[in-house]
Motif scaffolding. Structure first.
Motif, PDB file in Angstrom:
ATOM      1  N   GLU A  95      42.457  19.061  -5.288  1.00  0.00           N
ATOM      2  CA  GLU A  95      43.517  20.078  -5.419  1.00  0.00           C
ATOM      3  C   GLU A  95      44.417  20.091  -4.186  1.00  0.00           C
ATOM      4  O   GLU A  95      45.625  20.277  -4.287  1.00  0.00           O
ATOM      5  N   ALA A  96      43.824  19.881  -3.025  1.00  0.00           N
ATOM      6  CA  ALA A  96      44.599  19.918  -1.780  1.00  0.00           C
ATOM      7  C   ALA A  96      45.299  18.581  -1.509  1.00  0.00           C
ATOM      8  O   ALA A  96      46.028  18.456  -0.521  1.00  0.00           O
ATOM      9  N   GLY A  97      45.075  17.585  -2.366  1.00  0.00           N
ATOM     10  CA  GLY A  97      45.727  16.283  -2.183  1.00  0.00           C
ATOM     11  C   GLY A  97      45.248  15.561  -0.941  1.00  0.00           C
ATOM     12  O   GLY A  97      46.030  14.851  -0.296  1.00  0.00           O
ATOM     13  N   LEU A  98      43.970  15.721  -0.620  1.00  0.00           N
ATOM     14  CA  LEU A  98      43.470  15.167   0.646  1.00  0.00           C
ATOM     15  C   LEU A  98      42.710  13.849   0.484  1.00  0.00           C
ATOM     16  O   LEU A  98      42.244  13.286   1.466  1.00  0.00           O
ATOM     17  N   VAL A  99      42.558  13.383  -0.765  1.00  0.00           N
ATOM     18  CA  VAL A  99      41.715  12.200  -0.987  1.00  0.00           C
ATOM     19  C   VAL A  99      42.554  10.922  -0.897  1.00  0.00           C
ATOM     20  O   VAL A  99      43.626  10.833  -1.486  1.00  0.00           O
ATOM     21  N   ASP A 100      42.070   9.933  -0.152  1.00  0.00           N
ATOM     22  CA  ASP A 100      42.760   8.647  -0.036  1.00  0.00           C
ATOM     23  C   ASP A 100      42.171   7.608  -0.984  1.00  0.00           C
ATOM     24  O   ASP A 100      42.891   6.837  -1.600  1.00  0.00           O
ATOM     25  N   THR A 101      40.847   7.556  -1.069  1.00  0.00           N
ATOM     26  CA  THR A 101      40.191   6.569  -1.932  1.00  0.00           C
ATOM     27  C   THR A 101      38.972   7.212  -2.601  1.00  0.00           C
ATOM     28  O   THR A 101      38.365   8.142  -2.057  1.00  0.00           O
ATOM     29  N   LEU A 102      38.640   6.676  -3.773  1.00  0.00           N
ATOM     30  CA  LEU A 102      37.529   7.219  -4.577  1.00  0.00           C
ATOM     31  C   LEU A 102      36.664   6.068  -5.058  1.00  0.00           C
ATOM     32  O   LEU A 102      37.180   5.106  -5.638  1.00  0.00           O
ATOM     33  N   THR A 103      35.369   6.159  -4.795  1.00  0.00           N
ATOM     34  CA  THR A 103      34.423   5.175  -5.322  1.00  0.00           C
ATOM     35  C   THR A 103      33.389   5.913  -6.155  1.00  0.00           C
ATOM     36  O   THR A 103      32.779   6.875  -5.670  1.00  0.00           O
TER      37      THR A 103
END
Ligand code: NAP
Length: 224
Positions: free
Chosen positions: A164-172
């Motif tokens: 929600e805060a748009g803080l994620v760069d990558t997801l595994t």
């Protein structure tokens, strides 16, 4: 701050059972992969819900990876970070052992005697937000502490706030070959959910590979 989210879920997207019982979703090779990812980052983070359910230690297991960190002039273990607005963390939690540094992000609403109890256990307590931990402020506090990369391992409530805060760069995500089911079982991203399609965090698939008896998928986040 470089934010990497890593989690294991069942084929139906659950992180654990309706009873929040910890389930072995992946296998030995995925455990080794996660161990190596932990060894790469400055800190590993979970929400207090995960600590209450699993009592994890969040440490690197492989002595070779620990030695490599030391050879590189780093602490032997990444710091452990918990989002715990009200400082509910039990003082006998494994995460408070002396294997690695532990940083607890609390909100201003956290009772001062609870904060003092955690400090007495050598945890570092940082205030971020009024009634609930504000992740942007929390990550700023971690950066000021010298942390520039973090792996967030769950659970679903914390991951929802990160997205929600748009803080994620990558997801595994490791997808295990099982179905857990249960409308109330934690999923990869819980929270209130995104209602407008424009708000869905858009992912860019980077790789897909079979691992153990499941599948590993890596995405980056489409910033546009
Ligand atoms: P969680 O996401 O670990 O923790 C949620 C709690 O964190 C909230 O209730 C809140 O409590 C606190 N928090 C503080 N600041 C927050 C913020 N800004 N946004 C969201 N939460 C914040 O708990 P969960 O969703 O219940 O997930 C726990 C389950 O996930 C367990 O069953 C565990 O086994 C499972 N899990 C599985 C994996 C996997 O890879 N399969 C990984 C991790 C966890 P306060 O308001 O009191 O602070």
């Amino acid at each position: 701050m470089d934010v990497h989210v890593n989690a294991a879920m069942s084929a139906d997207g659950k992180l654990s059972t309706v009873d929040r019982e910890q389930i072995r979703i992946s296998g030995d090779r995925d455990f080794q992969r996660v161990d190596a990812m932990r060894a790469d980052v400055d800190a590993v983070m979970v929400g207090i819900g995960t600590v209450m359910a699993d009592d994890p230690s969040l440490t690197v297991d492989d002595p070779g990876l620990i030695e490599k960190r030391e050879d590189d002039g780093r602490e032997p273990q990444p710091a452990r970070v918990i989002a715990d607005s009200r400082a509910r963390l039990p003082l006998d939690a494994r995460i408070l052992d002396d294997t690695a540094e532990t940083i607890i992000l609390v909100a201003e609403a956290a009772p001062s005697e609870r904060r003092a109890g955690l400090t007495a256990e050598d945890a570092i307590v940082r205030v971020a937000g009024e009634s609930r931990v504000d992740l942007t402020t929390g990550l700023d506090a971690l950066e000021a502490h010298g942390i520039s990369s973090i792996m967030v391992e769950g659970g679903g409530e914390l991951l929802a706030s990160f997205f929600e805060a748009g803080l994620v760069d990558t997801l595994t995500v490791y997808i295990g070959s099982m179905v857990i089911g249960g409308a109330d079982a934690p999923t990869l991203v819980d929270g209130a959910g995104f209602t407008a399609t424009d708000d869905f965090p858009a992912l860019v698939r980077e790789s897909v590979s079979p691992l153990d008896d499941g599948v590993l998928v890596e995405w980056s986040i489409d910033a546009d």
